[in-house]
Scaffold this active site. Structure first.
Site, PDB file in Angstrom:
ATOM      1  N   GLY A 149       5.231 -23.300 -42.017  1.00 60.67           N
ATOM      2  CA  GLY A 149       6.678 -23.219 -41.785  1.00 60.67           C
ATOM      3  C   GLY A 149       7.035 -22.939 -40.339  1.00 60.67           C
ATOM      4  N   TYR A 193       6.955 -22.564 -33.647  1.00 65.15           N
ATOM      5  CA  TYR A 193       6.821 -21.171 -33.190  1.00 65.15           C
ATOM      6  C   TYR A 193       5.358 -20.827 -32.908  1.00 65.15           C
ATOM      7  CZ  TYR A 193       7.836 -16.067 -33.481  1.00 65.15           C
ATOM      8  OH  TYR A 193       7.971 -14.719 -33.248  1.00 65.15           O
TER       9      TYR A 193
HETATM   10  N1  CAA Z   1       3.347 -16.913 -46.084  1.00 66.03           N
HETATM   11  C1  CAA Z   1       2.886 -17.354 -47.285  1.00 66.03           C
HETATM   12  N2  CAA Z   1       3.494 -18.286 -48.025  1.00 66.03           N
HETATM   13  C2  CAA Z   1       4.638 -18.812 -47.547  1.00 66.03           C
HETATM   14  C3  CAA Z   1       5.187 -18.412 -46.304  1.00 66.03           C
HETATM   15  C4  CAA Z   1       4.508 -17.409 -45.601  1.00 66.03           C
HETATM   16  N3  CAA Z   1       4.970 -16.948 -44.406  1.00 66.03           N
HETATM   17  N4  CAA Z   1       6.326 -19.103 -46.093  1.00 66.03           N
HETATM   18  C5  CAA Z   1       6.489 -19.907 -47.150  1.00 66.03           C
HETATM   19  N5  CAA Z   1       5.481 -19.719 -48.027  1.00 66.03           N
HETATM   20  C6  CAA Z   1       5.314 -20.412 -49.337  1.00 66.03           C
HETATM   21  C7  CAA Z   1       6.471 -20.120 -50.275  1.00 66.03           C
HETATM   22  O1  CAA Z   1       6.258 -18.890 -50.971  1.00 66.03           O
HETATM   23  C8  CAA Z   1       6.434 -21.324 -51.193  1.00 66.03           C
HETATM   24  O2  CAA Z   1       5.390 -21.179 -52.128  1.00 66.03           O
HETATM   25  P1  CAA Z   1       5.622 -21.590 -53.666  1.00 66.03           P
HETATM   26  O3  CAA Z   1       6.049 -23.031 -53.634  1.00 66.03           O
HETATM   27  O4  CAA Z   1       4.302 -21.345 -54.314  1.00 66.03           O
HETATM   28  O5  CAA Z   1       6.720 -20.683 -54.159  1.00 66.03           O
HETATM   29  C9  CAA Z   1       6.004 -22.455 -50.236  1.00 66.03           C
HETATM   30  O6  CAA Z   1       5.404 -21.813 -49.113  1.00 66.03           O
HETATM   31  C10 CAA Z   1       7.182 -23.271 -49.746  1.00 66.03           C
HETATM   32  O7  CAA Z   1       8.186 -22.372 -49.249  1.00 66.03           O
HETATM   33  P2  CAA Z   1       9.720 -22.540 -49.644  1.00 66.03           P
HETATM   34  O8  CAA Z   1       9.891 -22.819 -51.128  1.00 66.03           O
HETATM   35  O9  CAA Z   1      10.455 -21.381 -49.085  1.00 66.03           O
HETATM   36  O10 CAA Z   1      10.047 -23.911 -48.870  1.00 66.03           O
HETATM   37  P3  CAA Z   1      11.341 -24.282 -48.072  1.00 66.03           P
HETATM   38  O11 CAA Z   1      11.133 -25.670 -47.543  1.00 66.03           O
HETATM   39  O12 CAA Z   1      12.559 -23.970 -48.887  1.00 66.03           O
HETATM   40  O13 CAA Z   1      11.368 -23.242 -46.847  1.00 66.03           O
HETATM   41  C11 CAA Z   1      10.447 -22.088 -44.959  1.00 66.03           C
HETATM   42  C12 CAA Z   1      10.274 -23.219 -45.958  1.00 66.03           C
HETATM   43  C13 CAA Z   1      11.756 -22.291 -44.154  1.00 66.03           C
HETATM   44  C14 CAA Z   1       9.256 -22.148 -44.033  1.00 66.03           C
HETATM   45  C15 CAA Z   1      10.566 -20.730 -45.708  1.00 66.03           C
HETATM   46  O14 CAA Z   1       9.544 -20.629 -46.694  1.00 66.03           O
HETATM   47  C16 CAA Z   1      10.366 -19.574 -44.757  1.00 66.03           C
HETATM   48  O15 CAA Z   1      11.295 -19.209 -44.042  1.00 66.03           O
HETATM   49  N6  CAA Z   1       9.156 -18.995 -44.752  1.00 66.03           N
HETATM   50  C17 CAA Z   1       8.785 -17.934 -43.839  1.00 66.03           C
HETATM   51  C18 CAA Z   1       7.995 -18.487 -42.678  1.00 66.03           C
HETATM   52  C19 CAA Z   1       7.561 -17.328 -41.819  1.00 66.03           C
HETATM   53  O16 CAA Z   1       6.624 -16.627 -42.125  1.00 66.03           O
HETATM   54  N7  CAA Z   1       8.297 -17.104 -40.707  1.00 66.03           N
HETATM   55  C20 CAA Z   1       8.051 -15.976 -39.868  1.00 66.03           C
HETATM   56  C21 CAA Z   1       9.368 -15.526 -39.327  1.00 66.03           C
HETATM   57  S1  CAA Z   1       9.251 -13.920 -38.547  1.00 66.03           S
HETATM   58  C22 CAA Z   1       8.588 -14.269 -37.082  1.00 66.03           C
HETATM   59  O17 CAA Z   1       8.387 -15.380 -36.689  1.00 66.03           O
HETATM   60  C23 CAA Z   1       8.238 -13.075 -36.249  1.00 66.03           C
HETATM   61  C24 CAA Z   1       6.792 -13.044 -35.971  1.00 66.03           C
HETATM   62  O18 CAA Z   1       6.406 -13.316 -34.850  1.00 66.03           O
HETATM   63  C25 CAA Z   1       5.848 -12.614 -37.029  1.00 66.03           C
END
Ligand code: CAA
Length: 241
Positions: free
Chosen positions: A143, A147
């Site tokens: 995702g 980044y």
């Molecule tokens: N870790 C593990 N699994 C993840 C994940 C993560 N970080 N992000 C998404 N997944 C999984 C979801 O749980 C989902 O699994 P299931 O289908 O088994 O339920 C699968 O991936 C698909 O995710 P979505 O259903 O949410 O798919 P989407 O297309 O609607 O959204 C997304 C995708 C926008 C990437 C959303 O999942 C999201 O925002 N995920 C978080 C991504 C992440 O970790 N970002 C970090 C932000 S904080 C940051 O960046 C600061 C830093 O430096 C650490």
């Protein structure tokens, strides 16, 4: 006389904690921000830290903004590249705009900010450049192709500049925070955060912004003069390099 520190994205989240901690440690602090005037105004009123608005993805804006900071507070001796954004999407859904915005802010922004202060640091034989990368630049994150790429790039520029700066008294280091309890992390869908991310953190909790700020204060100090080109991880045991 106390040194001047400039913190990008310094009015919110991890950046606000860094600005506040540097002020408490005796530095003159300038906090840059890009968009949220209301929050910046409140931060300035609350902390007495001067805030300056510009977008780190624009080189001319950085050069102009840094000149304003230096006219008011003196030469920037400590630069903290903290400003960062997310535009998370699975790669098959990621748009070129989502890619470019993140690269321009999180990676090119580090060039745009560091380049204008670098010659002055060389001339004065002292400087500290501290860049906030991320665990996701170390391990990659689904995702976050944009980044993860930008934050891995931040580690590359850190190591290159560490070599260039060493003979001129400039240290250049990166910090890789894990998941910290800021607005950025709280914006992750709750189900993903609670069921997928927090269970991956052995200490069982999100980090606190102050836990990153304390590392910055150490790296900025004279005591850290032998540390350069390093990547310091603070991620609750989620990933070991
Ligand atoms: N870790 C593990 N699994 C993840 C994940 C993560 N970080 N992000 C998404 N997944 C999984 C979801 O749980 C989902 O699994 P299931 O289908 O088994 O339920 C699968 O991936 C698909 O995710 P979505 O259903 O949410 O798919 P989407 O297309 O609607 O959204 C997304 C995708 C926008 C990437 C959303 O999942 C999201 O925002 N995920 C978080 C991504 C992440 O970790 N970002 C970090 C932000 S904080 C940051 O960046 C600061 C830093 O430096 C650490």
């Amino acid at each position: 006389m106390s040194r001047t520190a400039l913190v990008t994205g310094g009015t919110r989240g991890i950046g606000a904690a860094i600005s506040t901690a540097l002020k408490a440690a005796g530095y003159k602090v300038a906090a840059n921000y890009a968009g949220n005037d209301e929050k910046a105004k409140a931060f300035e009123a609350e902390t007495g830290i001067r805030t300056f608005k510009w977008d780190v993805s624009s080189y001319p804006a950085c050069a102009e903004g840094i000149a304003k900071v230096e006219a008011e507070l003196g030469p920037v001796e400590i630069l903290v590249n903290n400003a960062g954004i997310t535009r998370d999407a699975m790669f098959h859904k990621m748009t070129p705009d989502q890619w470019n915005e993140v690269i321009n802010t999180n990676l090119t922004g580090v060039f745009n900010m560091t380049h204008p202060v670098w010659s002055g640091m060389r001339d004065r034989n002292f400087g500290r450049v501290i860049t906030i990368s991320s665990i996701n630049g170390q391990k990659g994150q689904m995702g976050q192709a944009n980044y993860s790429a930008a934050k891995a790039g931040d580690l590359g520029i850190t190591k290159a500049l560490a070599q260039e700066g060493a003979a001129k008294g400039i240290t250049v280091n990166a910090i890789c925070p894990g998941y910290i309890g800021t607005e950025m992390v709280r914006a992750i869908p709750e189900k993903v955060l609670n069921e997928r991310i927090i269970p991956q953190i052995p200490v069982g909790r999100l980090g606190e912004p102050e836990e990153i700020a304390r590392i910055v204060v150490f790296l900025a100090s004279d005591d850290a003069g032998f540390i350069t080109g390093s990547t310091i991880s603070a991620n609750g045991g989620q990933f070991f390099v």
